[in-house]
Scaffold this active site. Sequence first.
Site, PDB file in Angstrom:
ATOM      1  CE  LYS A  13      -1.133  -0.244   4.959  1.00  0.00           C
ATOM      2  NZ  LYS A  13       0.224  -0.674   5.273  1.00  0.00           N
ATOM      3  NE  ARG A  88      -0.905  -0.379  10.992  1.00  0.00           N
ATOM      4  CZ  ARG A  88       0.117   0.056  10.239  1.00  0.00           C
ATOM      5  NH1 ARG A  88       0.207   1.320   9.901  1.00  0.00           N
ATOM      6  NH2 ARG A  88       1.028  -0.779   9.845  1.00  0.00           N
ATOM      7  NE  ARG A 123       8.213  -4.002   3.891  1.00  0.00           N
ATOM      8  CZ  ARG A 123       7.125  -3.412   4.376  1.00  0.00           C
ATOM      9  NH1 ARG A 123       6.163  -3.056   3.562  1.00  0.00           N
ATOM     10  NH2 ARG A 123       7.009  -3.186   5.658  1.00  0.00           N
ATOM     11  NE  ARG A 156       9.502  -1.088   8.407  1.00  0.00           N
ATOM     12  CZ  ARG A 156       8.243  -0.815   8.081  1.00  0.00           C
ATOM     13  NH1 ARG A 156       7.983  -0.128   6.974  1.00  0.00           N
ATOM     14  NH2 ARG A 156       7.246  -1.214   8.821  1.00  0.00           N
ATOM     15  NE  ARG A 167       4.852  -4.591  10.794  1.00  0.00           N
ATOM     16  CZ  ARG A 167       5.525  -4.227   9.706  1.00  0.00           C
ATOM     17  NH1 ARG A 167       6.569  -4.914   9.313  1.00  0.00           N
ATOM     18  NH2 ARG A 167       5.131  -3.200   9.013  1.00  0.00           N
TER      19      ARG A 167
HETATM   20  P1  AMP Z   1       3.985   0.835   8.876  1.00  0.00           P
HETATM   21  O1  AMP Z   1       5.227   1.345   8.259  1.00  0.00           O
HETATM   22  O2  AMP Z   1       2.748   1.546   8.387  1.00  0.00           O
HETATM   23  O3  AMP Z   1       3.843  -0.662   8.788  1.00  0.00           O
HETATM   24  O4  AMP Z   1       4.061   1.199  10.445  1.00  0.00           O
HETATM   25  C1  AMP Z   1       5.136   0.715  11.243  1.00  0.00           C
HETATM   26  C2  AMP Z   1       4.706   0.639  12.701  1.00  0.00           C
HETATM   27  O5  AMP Z   1       4.302   1.940  13.170  1.00  0.00           O
HETATM   28  C3  AMP Z   1       3.502  -0.252  12.985  1.00  0.00           C
HETATM   29  O6  AMP Z   1       3.863  -1.609  13.111  1.00  0.00           O
HETATM   30  C4  AMP Z   1       2.993   0.329  14.287  1.00  0.00           C
HETATM   31  O7  AMP Z   1       3.800  -0.056  15.380  1.00  0.00           O
HETATM   32  C5  AMP Z   1       3.203   1.820  14.067  1.00  0.00           C
HETATM   33  N1  AMP Z   1       2.011   2.454  13.422  1.00  0.00           N
HETATM   34  C6  AMP Z   1       1.937   3.021  12.189  1.00  0.00           C
HETATM   35  N2  AMP Z   1       0.705   3.481  11.930  1.00  0.00           N
HETATM   36  C7  AMP Z   1      -0.039   3.188  13.029  1.00  0.00           C
HETATM   37  C8  AMP Z   1      -1.402   3.383  13.375  1.00  0.00           C
HETATM   38  N3  AMP Z   1      -2.263   3.988  12.543  1.00  0.00           N
HETATM   39  N4  AMP Z   1      -1.815   2.952  14.607  1.00  0.00           N
HETATM   40  C9  AMP Z   1      -0.960   2.362  15.465  1.00  0.00           C
HETATM   41  N5  AMP Z   1       0.329   2.126  15.190  1.00  0.00           N
HETATM   42  C10 AMP Z   1       0.800   2.533  13.995  1.00  0.00           C
END
Ligand code: AMP
Length: 210
Positions: A13, A88, A123, A156, A167
């Site tokens: 996404k 989320r 990734r 990461r 996750r």
């Molecule tokens: P992402 O890069 O979008 O996968 O985000 C990495 C991490 O940031 C996630 O695994 C969460 O720990 C935190 N995170 C990002 N967006 C959110 C959200 N909307 N609500 C809660 N945690 C978030």
Amino acid sequence: MNIIFLGAPGAGKGTQAEIVSKTFGIPTISTGNIIRAAIKNGTEMGEKAKAFTEQGKLVPDEVVIGIIRERLAQPDCANGFILDGFPRTIPQAEALDSMGIAIDRVIDIDVPDDAIVARMSGRRVCKNCGASYHIEYKKPEKDGVCNDCGGELVTRADDEPQTVLERLRVYHKETEPLKDYYAKTGKLRTVKGQEKVEDTTALTLKAVED
Ligand code: AMP
């Protein structure tokens, strides 16, 4: 145009959000990127978020809602924006509704879990600017080096296999119910993630304009 990108972690996404962002000339707001930058810079919010993120857990709703409230108030969001990774949880979606912001489209990028686990191992992210790559699907021009800033590309911490499974578990429990939430508004469009990024992009652009 105000667009939300839903989808499991690693469904692609973020990549699609960036392309739509360039196509329509509107900013992408990635809570994940904002949180990673805060952790890197050692801010108070970053300190709060660090342990959650590293374990593949969600950062508490009030923290991310605060981030989004502040970011959406910036002038560059006036003509539209793309949300990548927010909301989320149902409470986050409700908070967004209560900000009085109309959402035009919600795009769900749908990829099965087994394909996600396989993809995540490839990734890579730039240590310096956060741009994302994939060793097969979105190769940098030079191995291990960011096209944008020349920074080093690394895996990461939360893309390690154990964390990816956590996750995905959190995604199914907390985030997947948002599909129903937005289906009820008639704004949801599902895009089946394809093997090639450009094929997914063609479907995504169609879904945005439809
Ligand atoms: P992402 O890069 O979008 O996968 O985000 C990495 C991490 O940031 C996630 O695994 C969460 O720990 C935190 N995170 C990002 N967006 C959110 C959200 N909307 N609500 C809660 N945690 C978030």
